[in-house]
Design an enzyme around this catalytic site. Structure first.
Site, PDB file in Angstrom:
ATOM      1  N   ASP A   9       0.888  -1.121  -0.077  1.00 21.44           N
ATOM      2  CA  ASP A   9       0.064   0.041  -0.062  1.00 21.44           C
ATOM      3  C   ASP A   9       0.953   1.235   0.192  1.00 21.44           C
ATOM      4  O   ASP A   9       0.608   2.262   0.845  1.00 21.44           O
ATOM      5  CB  ASP A   9      -1.002   0.064   1.205  1.00 21.44           C
ATOM      6  CG  ASP A   9      -1.813  -1.152   1.276  1.00 21.44           C
ATOM      7  OD1 ASP A   9      -1.786  -1.992   0.373  1.00 21.44           O
ATOM      8  OD2 ASP A   9      -2.935  -1.199   2.164  1.00 21.44           O
ATOM      9  N   LYS A 103      -6.784  -4.964  -3.280  1.00 16.57           N
ATOM     10  CA  LYS A 103      -7.557  -5.308  -2.166  1.00 16.57           C
ATOM     11  C   LYS A 103      -8.585  -4.312  -1.507  1.00 16.57           C
ATOM     12  O   LYS A 103      -8.523  -3.099  -1.873  1.00 16.57           O
ATOM     13  CB  LYS A 103      -6.575  -5.860  -0.979  1.00 16.57           C
ATOM     14  CG  LYS A 103      -5.868  -4.758  -0.469  1.00 16.57           C
ATOM     15  CD  LYS A 103      -4.866  -5.239   0.651  1.00 16.57           C
ATOM     16  CE  LYS A 103      -3.920  -4.410   1.120  1.00 16.57           C
ATOM     17  NZ  LYS A 103      -4.616  -3.125   1.908  1.00 16.57           N
ATOM     18  N   CYS A 145      -2.109  -2.248   7.701  1.00 17.41           N
ATOM     19  CA  CYS A 145      -1.981  -3.495   6.768  1.00 17.41           C
ATOM     20  C   CYS A 145      -0.619  -4.102   6.545  1.00 17.41           C
ATOM     21  O   CYS A 145      -0.628  -5.153   6.201  1.00 17.41           O
ATOM     22  CB  CYS A 145      -2.217  -2.748   5.213  1.00 17.41           C
ATOM     23  SG  CYS A 145      -3.711  -1.974   5.150  1.00 17.41           S
TER      24      CYS A 145
END
Length: 200
Positions: A9, A103, A145
């Site tokens: 990310d 995602k 994450c």
């Protein structure tokens, strides 16, 4: 061993100035680019994930719509598909990335293992197909994450290293707790300099 690099990310919305920007995010982006310039040969495969949320709904309650976000279960809108915020940070050179994972498409998602590649294959299946035994983990955010991705990687039986010089978290206390949890689960908490040492 067959080693993969997981890049979690590294997106505009999670770096400085983004909807959920964390301090040090841009430095992580440029640091990962440097790592790949020096050590791409250390990895059988490089996998990068992005949050890729729907723009027209609350993504299963992930976006706060009726109340203020609690920044635990609900969040401001971020990383919506097709927006600049969802794109990789410009300091992150993605030319060495083999597999791109999206995602959170309509649902909450933190771990890279909750994502799929462009062909719809889940990450665990990709690792099995490639025979990946070891994973180095970098990215954003340490306490969300990155944490979830590392714990899932250990749960899937992989040997995991987290490079603390190439992660950035939302808050110091929760980031420290996440690293402690990852270490307790069996991940090695180290720095990317171990790659230099391996070459020496």
């Amino acid at each position: 061993m067959t080693r993969a690099l997981f890049i979690v990310d590294v997106q505009n919305d999670f770096t400085e100035g983004g909807a959920l920007g964390v301090e040090g995010g841009a430095a992580v982006a440029s640091g990962i680019t440097e790592l790949l310039e020096k050590h791409r040969d250390a990895y059988r495969v490089v996998v990068a994930s992005r949050d890729w949320h729907d723009a027209d709904n609350d993504n299963g309650g992930h976006f706060a719509t009726d109340a203020e976000p609690d920044f635990v279960e609900t969040w401001p809108k971020h990383a919506m598909a097709g927006t600049d915020g969802a794109e990789y940070h410009p300091a992150f050179d993605t030319s060495e990335v083999d597999i791109h994972v999206r995602k959170g498409q309509g649902v909450p998602a933190y771990s890279i293992f909750e994502g799929i590649d462009d062909d719809g294959r889940p990450v665990a299946q990709l690792l099995d197909e490639l025979g990946v035994t070891d994973i180095d983990l970098v990215g954003i955010a340490t306490d969300y994450c990155v944490r979830a991705s590392g714990l899932d990687a250990v749960e899937h039986g992989r040997h995991v290293r987290v490079f603390t010089d190439l992660i950035a978290g939302v808050a110091p206390a929760s980031s420290d707790a996440a690293l402690a949890e990852l270490g307790h689960a069996g991940a090695v908490i180290t720095e990317s300099s171990v790659l230099d040492e391996a070459m020496a």
